[in-house]
Design an enzyme around this catalytic site. Structure first.
Site, PDB file in Angstrom:
ATOM      1  N   SER A 202       0.824  -1.194   0.000  1.00  0.00           N
ATOM      2  CA  SER A 202       0.000   0.000   0.000  1.00  0.00           C
ATOM      3  C   SER A 202       0.868   1.258   0.000  1.00  0.00           C
ATOM      4  O   SER A 202       1.800   1.365  -0.802  1.00  0.00           O
ATOM      5  CB  SER A 202      -0.949  -0.046   1.201  1.00  0.00           C
ATOM      6  OG  SER A 202      -1.946   0.934   1.117  1.00  0.00           O
TER       7      SER A 202
ATOM      8  N   HIS B  75      -6.072  -6.529  -1.067  1.00  0.00           N
ATOM      9  CA  HIS B  75      -4.996  -5.587  -0.764  1.00  0.00           C
ATOM     10  C   HIS B  75      -3.864  -6.255   0.011  1.00  0.00           C
ATOM     11  O   HIS B  75      -2.692  -6.009  -0.254  1.00  0.00           O
ATOM     12  CB  HIS B  75      -5.580  -4.433   0.051  1.00  0.00           C
ATOM     13  CG  HIS B  75      -4.724  -3.225   0.120  1.00  0.00           C
ATOM     14  ND1 HIS B  75      -4.408  -2.454  -0.983  1.00  0.00           N
ATOM     15  CD2 HIS B  75      -4.118  -2.607   1.174  1.00  0.00           C
ATOM     16  CE1 HIS B  75      -3.649  -1.438  -0.618  1.00  0.00           C
ATOM     17  NE2 HIS B  75      -3.457  -1.510   0.679  1.00  0.00           N
TER      18      HIS B  75
ATOM     19  N   ASP C 289      -8.381  -6.254  -5.055  1.00  0.00           N
ATOM     20  CA  ASP C 289      -8.110  -4.989  -4.367  1.00  0.00           C
ATOM     21  C   ASP C 289      -8.862  -3.860  -5.052  1.00  0.00           C
ATOM     22  O   ASP C 289      -8.923  -3.798  -6.282  1.00  0.00           O
ATOM     23  CB  ASP C 289      -6.603  -4.719  -4.398  1.00  0.00           C
ATOM     24  CG  ASP C 289      -6.194  -3.544  -3.527  1.00  0.00           C
ATOM     25  OD1 ASP C 289      -7.046  -3.028  -2.775  1.00  0.00           O
ATOM     26  OD2 ASP C 289      -5.016  -3.160  -3.592  1.00  0.00           O
TER      27      ASP C 289
END
Length: 441
Positions: free
Chosen positions: A159, A420, A360
């Site tokens: 991320s 994610h 994601d």
């Protein structure tokens, strides 16, 4: 690449280093753990935690893991929820990355996890400061842990951690790494799971959700309109405003999808979670994107048994206690793109790998692909001509677990059935990817 002198301080702070077994905690490791604090700036203290590889640690690579947020803790979430030797219940993890590498978790930026600052001006406000702090930490780390100076060094990130990893890697291209750390720069590789251009992610939320039947025509129009406002703010370089509008766009997505989970579109956030926070966007965003990394059970573990085990955490420091401030101070930098940094890394010969989860949303794959096409790197035309190669799921031979493209020093992994947090969703595939990238059988 440049050989400019480093501006990093050589001040060596004698901080307690602990090398012990698990002090009664269930453990799959026969090797050692090491953890310590480093003062990277006056009053700014960063915590790191190293696990040596299960076997042959002298020849295994060293992986540094950076969590996202900013404000998410690698020593907590990355360690106990994703790739560390133990899971949150302190049971051995079958897909732990210590099977293939020594793993260094750093609570970064300052104020994240067990890292802390003594005063408000100790927080980082941009990735340039994050990178500068990390160079100081790495100086201390490799001086103290000199046995790792000859190991290949990889930076893995998740991320927002990818933006930090890119900036850190760029700084490492600018300094005389051999003189600072006593290992050759060619050992360093950046693994970048990020949105180098958050705008491209936001602009593709609507189309992605629409094609997966999570938006109708009205919802697509609403989300696209909110995304366009974010894009305009970024183009005008109003990055603080862009972050606020990014939060608005997320709210529009939630309203039109009845709470789709930004980390995995096959799941849904509860009504309580969506409505429990009111007020300014910082509180809302930390609730959305930091608190999931600091769940109550994980917080209890880190502030209870783990804190006791570590034995060096100051009394006034709570794991995750400064996380909200970390995000708040970085908010003005949050939407600033770093595509130019990735270009510089590729041109400098640094190996860059992007990996992304199929499910994601917040950093969706089509958004990743969009900013990749904007690279000015001379190898991009060759990369674009490639067809991807299927990678078998290690638990199901013959079943595709991912796709991959590699051209010169750039690679892209598309991880199937993952959101994610890829190691959490597809642990065996994530471990297999690690072995492929580090060229291990």
């Amino acid at each position: 690449m440049g050989r400019a002198e480093s501006s990093c301080s050589w001040l060596y702070n004698c901080v307690c280093i602990v090398i012990v077994s698990y002090l009664g905690l269930s453990s799959p490791l026969a090797g050692k753990e090491v953890w310590a604090y480093e003062e990277v700036r006056e009053g700014a203290h960063m915590f790191w935690w190293l696990y040596t590889a299960d076997t042959d640690s002298q020849n295994r690579p060293l992986v540094m893991w950076l969590q996202g947020g900013p404000g998410g803790s690698g020593s907590g979430f990355g360690n106990f929820e994703e790739i560390g030797p133990l899971n949150r219940d302190l049971e051995p993890r079958k897909t732990s990355w210590v099977q293939a590498a020594s793993v260094l978790f750093v609570d970064n930026p300052v104020g994240t996890g067990f890292s802390y600052t003594d005063r408000p001006d100790g927080y980082a406000t941009d990735v340039a400061t994050v990178a500068s702090d990390m160079l100081v930490l790495l100086q201390h780390f490799f001086k103290k842990m000199s046995e790792f100076q000859s190991n290949p060094f990889y930076i893995f990130s998740e991320s927002y951690g990818g933006k930090m990893a890119a900036a850190i890697s760029l700084e490492l291209t600018k300094v005389n790494v051999t003189s600072l750390f006593n290992f050759p720069f060619s050992s360093i590789l950046i693994i970048d799971k990020t949105s180098a251009s958050s705008t491209d992610s936001v602009m593709t939320w609507g189309p992605y959700l629409y094609t997966t039947s999570l938006l109708d025509d009205y919802g697509l129009a609403d989300v696209s309109s909110a995304a366009e406002a974010v894009k305009q703010a970024v183009e005008q370089q109003q990055f603080q405003k862009a972050t606020e509008l990014w939060s608005v766009a997320e709210t529009v997505v939630e309203q039109n999808t009845n709470g789709v989970n930004f980390y995995n579109i096959l799941t849904q956030d509860s009504d309580e979670k969506r409505t429990s926070v009111a007020g300014d966007f910082i509180a809302l965003q930390t609730h959305r994107h930091i608190r999931p990394l600091h769940s109550q059970s994980l917080s209890e573990l880190m502030n209870g048994p783990i804190r006791k085990k570590l034995g060096i955490i100051p009394q006034n420091v709570t794991w995750g206690g400064q996380a909200d401030n970390v995000f708040s101070y970085m908010a003005g930098d949050f939407m600033r793109p770093v595509v130019d940094i990735v270009d510089q890394l590729l041109t400098a010969g640094v190996n860059v790998t992007i990996y992304n989860g199929q499910l994601d949303l917040i950093v969706d794959t089509i958004g990743q692909e969009l900013w990749v096409k904007k690279l000015k790197w001379e190898g991009l035309p060759g990369f674009n001509k490639l067809r991807w190669t299927p990678v078998d799921d290690p638990t199901s031979p013959g079943v595709t677990g991912a796709f991959c493209k590699t051209y010169k020093n750039f690679s892209f992994y598309w991880i199937l059935k993952a959101g994610h947090m890829i190691p959490s969703d597809q642990g065996p595939m994530a471990l297999q990817m690690l072995k492929m990238i580090t060229q291990q059988d």
